[in-house]
Design a protein around this motif. Structure first.
Motif, PDB file in Angstrom:
ATOM      1  N   LYS A  77      39.376  54.508  39.121  1.00  9.85           N
ATOM      2  CA  LYS A  77      39.609  55.934  38.337  1.00  9.85           C
ATOM      3  C   LYS A  77      41.311  54.082  38.552  1.00  9.85           C
ATOM      4  O   LYS A  77      42.079  54.148  37.874  1.00  9.85           O
ATOM      5  CB  LYS A  77      40.272  56.328  38.488  1.00  9.85           C
ATOM      6  N   ARG A  78      41.379  54.417  40.193  1.00  8.53           N
ATOM      7  CA  ARG A  78      42.664  53.566  40.339  1.00  8.53           C
ATOM      8  C   ARG A  78      42.889  52.198  40.026  1.00  8.53           C
ATOM      9  O   ARG A  78      43.319  51.387  39.580  1.00  8.53           O
ATOM     10  CB  ARG A  78      42.669  53.679  41.688  1.00  8.53           C
ATOM     11  N   PHE A  79      41.308  51.257  39.924  1.00  4.36           N
ATOM     12  CA  PHE A  79      41.235  49.617  39.119  1.00  4.36           C
ATOM     13  C   PHE A  79      41.406  50.511  37.784  1.00  4.36           C
ATOM     14  O   PHE A  79      42.937  49.567  37.631  1.00  4.36           O
ATOM     15  CB  PHE A  79      40.101  49.781  39.229  1.00  4.36           C
ATOM     16  N   ARG A  80      41.371  51.112  36.972  1.00  9.68           N
ATOM     17  CA  ARG A  80      41.386  51.077  35.413  1.00  9.68           C
ATOM     18  C   ARG A  80      43.280  51.089  35.631  1.00  9.68           C
ATOM     19  O   ARG A  80      43.821  50.841  34.933  1.00  9.68           O
ATOM     20  CB  ARG A  80      41.446  52.230  35.261  1.00  9.68           C
ATOM     21  N   LYS A  81      44.026  51.837  37.176  1.00 12.66           N
ATOM     22  CA  LYS A  81      45.475  52.119  36.269  1.00 12.66           C
ATOM     23  C   LYS A  81      45.950  50.987  36.983  1.00 12.66           C
ATOM     24  O   LYS A  81      47.557  50.695  37.111  1.00 12.66           O
ATOM     25  CB  LYS A  81      46.011  53.334  37.749  1.00 12.66           C
ATOM     26  N   GLY A  82      45.112  49.484  37.795  1.00 13.01           N
ATOM     27  CA  GLY A  82      45.462  48.455  38.437  1.00 13.01           C
ATOM     28  C   GLY A  82      46.785  49.113  39.844  1.00 13.01           C
ATOM     29  O   GLY A  82      47.460  48.632  40.006  1.00 13.01           O
TER      30      GLY A  82
ATOM     31  N   GLY B 252      40.424  46.126  46.338  1.00 12.49           N
ATOM     32  CA  GLY B 252      39.230  45.155  45.574  1.00 12.49           C
ATOM     33  C   GLY B 252      38.044  45.462  45.659  1.00 12.49           C
ATOM     34  O   GLY B 252      37.275  45.494  45.954  1.00 12.49           O
ATOM     35  N   ASP B 253      37.099  44.257  46.620  1.00  7.43           N
ATOM     36  CA  ASP B 253      35.571  44.181  46.676  1.00  7.43           C
ATOM     37  C   ASP B 253      35.301  45.484  47.315  1.00  7.43           C
ATOM     38  O   ASP B 253      34.238  45.241  47.615  1.00  7.43           O
ATOM     39  CB  ASP B 253      35.308  42.845  47.247  1.00  7.43           C
ATOM     40  N   LYS B 254      36.104  45.687  48.664  1.00  4.95           N
ATOM     41  CA  LYS B 254      35.393  46.580  49.836  1.00  4.95           C
ATOM     42  C   LYS B 254      35.909  48.316  49.189  1.00  4.95           C
ATOM     43  O   LYS B 254      34.518  49.260  49.268  1.00  4.95           O
ATOM     44  CB  LYS B 254      36.336  46.307  50.311  1.00  4.95           C
ATOM     45  N   CYS B 255      36.238  48.481  48.231  1.00  3.13           N
ATOM     46  CA  CYS B 255      36.149  49.197  46.906  1.00  3.13           C
ATOM     47  C   CYS B 255      34.114  50.039  46.725  1.00  3.13           C
ATOM     48  O   CYS B 255      33.727  49.269  46.451  1.00  3.13           O
ATOM     49  CB  CYS B 255      37.260  49.196  45.732  1.00  3.13           C
ATOM     50  N   CYS B 256      34.315  51.553  47.365  1.00  7.07           N
ATOM     51  CA  CYS B 256      33.151  51.691  47.221  1.00  7.07           C
ATOM     52  C   CYS B 256      32.763  52.430  45.648  1.00  7.07           C
ATOM     53  O   CYS B 256      31.852  52.639  44.981  1.00  7.07           O
ATOM     54  CB  CYS B 256      32.637  53.057  47.631  1.00  7.07           C
ATOM     55  N   TYR B 257      33.533  52.400  44.797  1.00  8.01           N
ATOM     56  CA  TYR B 257      33.647  52.905  43.548  1.00  8.01           C
ATOM     57  C   TYR B 257      33.013  51.584  42.629  1.00  8.01           C
ATOM     58  O   TYR B 257      34.211  50.085  43.112  1.00  8.01           O
ATOM     59  CB  TYR B 257      34.972  53.647  42.723  1.00  8.01           C
ATOM     60  N   SER B 258      32.757  51.492  40.971  1.00  6.60           N
ATOM     61  CA  SER B 258      33.119  49.350  40.131  1.00  6.60           C
ATOM     62  C   SER B 258      34.505  49.280  40.292  1.00  6.60           C
ATOM     63  O   SER B 258      34.813  50.800  39.496  1.00  6.60           O
ATOM     64  CB  SER B 258      31.831  50.960  39.327  1.00  6.60           C
TER      65      SER B 258
END
Length: 240
Positions: free
Chosen positions: A212-217, A222-228
């Motif tokens: 969800k945070r990636f969608r919000k920017g 980064g690549d270490k995030c456990c979500y897609s």
């Protein structure tokens, strides 16, 4: 902290009148159905500091600095050890009245926090807790329990505050679909059983869920995030 006003600064109890009512209730306890509570409440009024109009809520003070709450006996004893007067308040179970200045109250909490430390790394530098705890106390608190910190109303086990009339008293489960009101809390517990049975416990499976945070920017892992971190278009391509 918030403060309202105007505030009545004179004694709020007429002790002579309170003593007369207390005597009348004690000599004829069967006259009132709540005589035990009346006796306890009036006894507390006679023990309150008459020249202190306001009281502190100990649990609220501890919540401000995010520390666990000491026992009331311990904190009242600490105030007595520091040379100040203290009493309980009939208005709150966790309330205490004292002639100690606010600075002393916070110093006692700083000393208590040193013995029961909070996780400072979780405190924001702009939070009240961080700023209060960043200041060193100017006194050494002693939390050893004193005999005079325990009021007579407590020693006599008087009913000082309203008690629940029965076990598990309070809001019950919602009305049943078939009609009627469920009086058993067990019904609600059964509905909630296995509620989290199918929770994801394998961290590798979390990649199947979008971040969800990636969608919000705002994701910083980064690549270490456990979500897609795949975009919506990438997910659509996979579906095709």
């Amino acid at each position: 902290p918030q403060l309202g006003g105007p505030i009545w600064a004179d004694p709020i109890h007429d002790i002579e009148f309170v003593q007369k009512v207390l005597s009348a209730v004690s000599t004829n306890p069967s006259r009132f159905g709540t005589s035990k509570r009346i006796e306890g409440m009036l006894s507390m009024m006679t023990e309150e500091l008459p020249d202190v109009p306001l009281y502190y809520a100990l649990d609220h003070l501890c919540s401000t600095v995010h520390c666990n709450t000491p026992a009331m006996l311990q904190f009242r004893s600490a105030l007595l050890h520091a040379g100040y007067r203290v009493s309980m308040s009939h208005a709150s179970r966790n309330g205490l009245k004292t002639d100690a200045p606010p600075g002393v109250i916070w110093d006692l909490l700083r000393c208590w926090e040193k013995a029961n430390p909070v996780k400072r790394e979780r405190l924001s530098e702009t939070s009240p807790a961080f700023r209060i705890l960043s200041t060193e106390p100017t006194l050494q608190a002693c939390f050893d329990v004193r005999e005079d910190a325990n009021p007579q109303s407590r020693k006599r086990h008087l009913v000082r505050f309203q008690e629940n009339p029965q076990a598990n008293w309070g809001p019950k489960a919602r009305a049943k679909d078939s009609g009627g009101i469920s009086s058993e809390l067990e019904d609600k517990r059964k509905l909630c059983q296995n509620k989290r049975k199918n929770q994801v416990t394998d961290a590798s499976q979390l990649k199947n869920f979008p971040c969800k945070r990636f969608r919000k920017g705002t994701c910083t892992h980064g690549d270490k995030c456990c979500y897609s971190h795949e975009s919506a278009s990438d997910e659509a391509d996979k579906m095709e």
